[in-house]
Motif scaffolding. Structure first.
Motif, short mmCIF file in Angstrom:
data_model
loop_
_atom_site.label_atom_id
_atom_site.label_comp_id
_atom_site.label_asym_id
_atom_site.label_seq_id
_atom_site.Cartn_x
_atom_site.Cartn_y
_atom_site.Cartn_z
N LEU A 49 0.63 -1.23 -0.20
CA LEU A 49 0.19 0.08 0.01
C LEU A 49 0.71 1.31 0.00
O LEU A 49 1.60 1.51 1.00
N THR A 50 0.92 1.99 -1.08
CA THR A 50 1.72 3.04 -1.39
C THR A 50 1.13 4.50 -1.42
O THR A 50 1.68 5.62 -1.52
N GLN A 51 -0.28 4.42 -1.41
CA GLN A 51 -0.96 5.44 -1.60
C GLN A 51 -1.44 6.21 -0.04
O GLN A 51 -1.62 5.59 0.78
N PRO A 52 -1.67 7.58 -0.15
CA PRO A 52 -2.04 8.31 1.06
C PRO A 52 -3.46 7.95 1.22
O PRO A 52 -4.12 7.67 0.23
N PRO A 53 -4.06 7.80 2.30
CA PRO A 53 -5.66 7.78 2.62
C PRO A 53 -6.45 9.01 1.87
O PRO A 53 -5.90 10.15 2.02
N TYR A 54 -7.38 8.76 1.21
CA TYR A 54 -8.41 9.63 1.01
C TYR A 54 -8.15 10.66 -0.20
O TYR A 54 -8.97 11.28 -0.59
N SER A 55 -7.01 10.53 -0.86
CA SER A 55 -6.81 11.32 -1.90
C SER A 55 -7.10 10.67 -3.11
O SER A 55 -7.73 11.10 -4.06
N THR A 56 -7.30 9.21 -3.28
CA THR A 56 -7.64 8.43 -4.30
C THR A 56 -8.39 7.38 -3.66
O THR A 56 -8.23 6.94 -2.53
N LYS A 57 -8.95 6.63 -4.57
CA LYS A 57 -9.67 5.25 -4.40
C LYS A 57 -8.57 4.18 -3.88
O LYS A 57 -8.98 3.17 -3.21
N GLU A 84 -14.33 12.94 6.88
CA GLU A 84 -15.86 13.17 6.70
C GLU A 84 -16.34 12.68 5.62
O GLU A 84 -15.77 12.69 4.46
N GLY A 85 -17.22 11.81 5.74
CA GLY A 85 -17.99 11.13 4.71
C GLY A 85 -17.28 9.98 4.00
O GLY A 85 -17.84 9.50 3.03
N LEU A 86 -16.06 9.33 4.58
CA LEU A 86 -15.24 8.31 4.00
C LEU A 86 -15.14 7.33 4.88
O LEU A 86 -15.21 7.68 6.09
N LYS A 87 -14.96 6.16 4.46
CA LYS A 87 -14.49 5.25 5.59
C LYS A 87 -13.04 5.43 6.10
O LYS A 87 -12.08 6.14 5.48
N ASN A 88 -12.92 5.11 7.32
CA ASN A 88 -11.71 5.57 8.01
C ASN A 88 -10.61 4.58 7.90
O ASN A 88 -10.82 3.26 8.11
N GLN A 89 -9.65 4.61 7.04
CA GLN A 89 -8.47 3.84 6.78
C GLN A 89 -7.98 3.01 8.04
O GLN A 89 -7.74 2.06 7.90
N LEU A 90 -7.67 3.83 9.03
CA LEU A 90 -7.08 3.28 10.27
C LEU A 90 -8.08 2.22 10.82
O LEU A 90 -7.62 1.12 11.15
N LYS A 91 -9.15 2.26 10.64
CA LYS A 91 -10.05 1.50 11.34
C LYS A 91 -10.04 0.01 10.46
O LYS A 91 -10.10 -0.96 11.14
#
Length: 119
Positions: A8-16, A54-61
């Motif tokens: 996993l190389t992508q930051p959260p929330y910037s792309t799918k 806000e309005g997105l799945k929490n990546q950490l969870k």
């Protein structure tokens, strides 16, 4: 049993891609694959503590449930943490669930995998 390593190389929330990578890893265990997950590059930001999107799945969870799917330890590239001025204390996953990898250890892990997928 075949081993798949998901990087996993992508930051959260910037792309799918970040969310899709985690979902892919979780789903792979349903097909009898032994899955390993490596957070590398900007992907280490998926593990930061105190995320409140806000309005997105929490990546950490999502990352915190990896051990429940027998995806453990959670591998984290030490060089990526250092490059982003982060430490293991900045992450929202228990330190006993994390294994930091040096570049050599990461190479060894990847060379042992039957399949590698990068998100």
């Amino acid at each position: 049993m075949a081993t798949i390593t998901v990087i996993l190389t992508q930051p959260p929330y910037s792309t799918k891609a970040a969310a899709e990578g985690l979902e892919f890893a979780l789903a792979s265990t349903n097909y009898g694959l032994e899955c390993q997950v490596v957070f590398s590059g900007a992907g280490v930001f998926q593990l930061l503590a105190n995320q409140q999107p806000e309005g997105l799945k929490n990546q950490l969870k999502q990352a915190k449930v990896l051990p429940f799917y027998d995806i453990e330890p959670v591998y984290v590239c030490q060089a990526s943490l250092t490059a982003h001025a982060l430490t293991i204390d900045d992450l929202g996953i228990e330190s006993e669930d994390i294994q930091l990898l040096s570049p050599i250890e990461l190479h060894e892990l990847l060379s042992q995998a039957d399949h590698t997928v990068t998100f």
